[in-house]
Each structure stands twice: as C-alpha cells, then as structure tokens.
Design an enzyme around this catalytic site. Structure first.
Site, PDB file in Angstrom:
ATOM      1  N   ASP A  44       0.834  -1.201   0.000  1.00  0.00           N
ATOM      2  CA  ASP A  44       0.000   0.000   0.000  1.00  0.00           C
ATOM      3  C   ASP A  44       0.871   1.253   0.000  1.00  0.00           C
ATOM      4  O   ASP A  44       0.653   2.187  -0.783  1.00  0.00           O
ATOM      5  CB  ASP A  44      -0.916  -0.027   1.226  1.00  0.00           C
ATOM      6  CG  ASP A  44      -1.783   1.209   1.344  1.00  0.00           C
ATOM      7  OD1 ASP A  44      -2.681   1.395   0.505  1.00  0.00           O
ATOM      8  OD2 ASP A  44      -1.551   2.004   2.272  1.00  0.00           O
ATOM      9  N   GLU A 110      -1.534  -4.679  -4.394  1.00  0.00           N
ATOM     10  CA  GLU A 110      -0.551  -4.041  -3.513  1.00  0.00           C
ATOM     11  C   GLU A 110       0.444  -5.065  -2.979  1.00  0.00           C
ATOM     12  O   GLU A 110       1.661  -4.809  -2.936  1.00  0.00           O
ATOM     13  CB  GLU A 110      -1.269  -3.342  -2.358  1.00  0.00           C
ATOM     14  CG  GLU A 110      -2.093  -2.142  -2.794  1.00  0.00           C
ATOM     15  CD  GLU A 110      -2.938  -1.565  -1.690  1.00  0.00           C
ATOM     16  OE1 GLU A 110      -3.199  -0.355  -1.716  1.00  0.00           O
ATOM     17  OE2 GLU A 110      -3.355  -2.322  -0.779  1.00  0.00           O
TER      18      GLU A 110
END
EC number: 3.1.26.3
Length: 221
Positions: A44, A110
């Site tokens: 992320d 991610e």
C-alpha cells in the site's frame, strides 16, 4: 507452478523466492499462516508513493485542491483494479471462501508489488521502474484526463429524490480486522431495497454500498 510462470511473464519479472509470489496471491481463507495481508500493508505504501510521485511530477496544476481528488482516484480500489486487469490478476488469486471482489483484487495488487520489492533485495528503484514500465502510461492518461472518483452517494440520492422524494439511509453493520487493516461493512437502504458495501474506511464502505444500491434500483426498473 505454470500459473505462477504466466504471471511472472506478464510482470516481466522472475521471482527468486517463489513462495513470496504465492503468499502475495493467497487470501486468508486459503491459508491462515501464509497469506497476503502483511505484504499488502507494505505494498500500500509502495504503490501509493510510486503513483503520487508521478502525479506531482506530471500534473498540470500543482495546487493541493486540484491534486487531492486526482490522488484519491489514482490510489483507489477502482483504479488498482483497472491496472490489475492488465495482468489478469484475478486468475491467479488463491481463495477458499467467498468470491473475488474489487477489494481483494486491490489488496493482492498491492501485495504483489511488496513481494517484488522484497524479492529484488528491497530495491525500491528497480521496483518503481518495473511498475512504471507496466503502468506509467495508464497513470499519465488518468492524470491528463483529470479522472476523479465517482461520488455514488450523490448519484444515489439524486435517483431516490427523483423517484420517491426521499434520501437513502446508511448504517454501519460491523468493523472487522486488526487496527492497521480494518474492514468496514455498511448497509445502504431505501424503501424495501438494501445492499451492503465494504471498504477500508466507513466513507469508502458507504460509497460501495451506494454503488450496489444504484445497480439494484436500475435492475428493478
């Protein structure tokens, strides 16, 4: 293993540690010990940095008021899912319970980049260049077009006001997961119609629930 090789070919990167790639693709329902959540937490931060760095470099307007809505779209599940389609990432996800939805695809996207980063010896420059090789043009197109996230709550309210002269209601159903990775589930309802949405924040879950309710209302016409 052939499936992993297919994904590596699409990525343009061969993993030295195949177990890292497997972990990035594994939902907690498939394996309680070896799943993608920790990788997703790192990924992320990595993916957001890669994208926001491009946004600041190439945006025609450097004012925060202009950049913020663009940033919100570029680091959204919606955009990550568009990028993930180039890799056909949904085909490689390992899951036992439930269906593969946008949230899971976004998380795996991610996690995948965190896996590349770790496998490359934590080489951030290499990881960023590989990411840009695959997705830079898509990101720059979105910046040039000035894409922003759709406000499904506003769209839904316009529909319900027109149809019934009433506003939809939202109710927080539950908050699940550890502190660093909370999952919010919200119900949207109007008359006898109800839908659920989930997201990493209450606001995101409300938007997802509103989007689903719009679809339901369109089907009922």
């Amino acid at each position: 293993m052939k499936m992993l090789e297919q994904l590596e070919k699409k990525l343009g990167y061969t993993f030295k540690d195949k177990s890292l790639l497997e972990k990035a693709l594994t939902h907690v329902s498939y394996s309680k010990k070896e799943h993608y959540e920790t990788l997703e937490f790192l990924g992320d931060a990595l993916v957001n940095f890669f994208i926001v760095d491009l946004l600041v470099q190439y945006s025609p307007n450097k004012r925060e008021g202009f950049l913020s809505p663009l940033k919100a779209y570029l680091i959204s599940e919606e955009f990550f899912n568009l990028l993930a389609q180039k890799l056909e990432l949904h085909k490689f996800i390992r899951i036992k319970r439930g269906k593969i939805n946008e949230t899971i695809i976004g998380d795996v996207f991610e996690a995948l980049w965190a896996a590349v980063y770790i496998d490359s010896g934590r080489d951030a420059n290499f990881t960023r260049e590989l990411f840009y090789k695959l997705f830079k043009e898509d990101i720059l197109s979105a910046i040039k077009e000035g894409r922003v996230k759709k406000d499904y709550k506003t769209i839904l309210q316009e529909i319900t006001q027109k149809r019934w002269k009433e506003r939809p209601e939202y109710r927080l159903i539950s908050v699940e997961g550890p502190h660093h990775k909370k999952k919010f589930i919200v119900e949207a309802k109007i008359k006898e119609y109800r839908t659920l949405g989930e997201g990493k924040s209450k606001k995101e879950a409300e938007q997802r629930a509103a989007e689903e309710l719009i679809k339901l209302l369109e089907e009922s016409e």
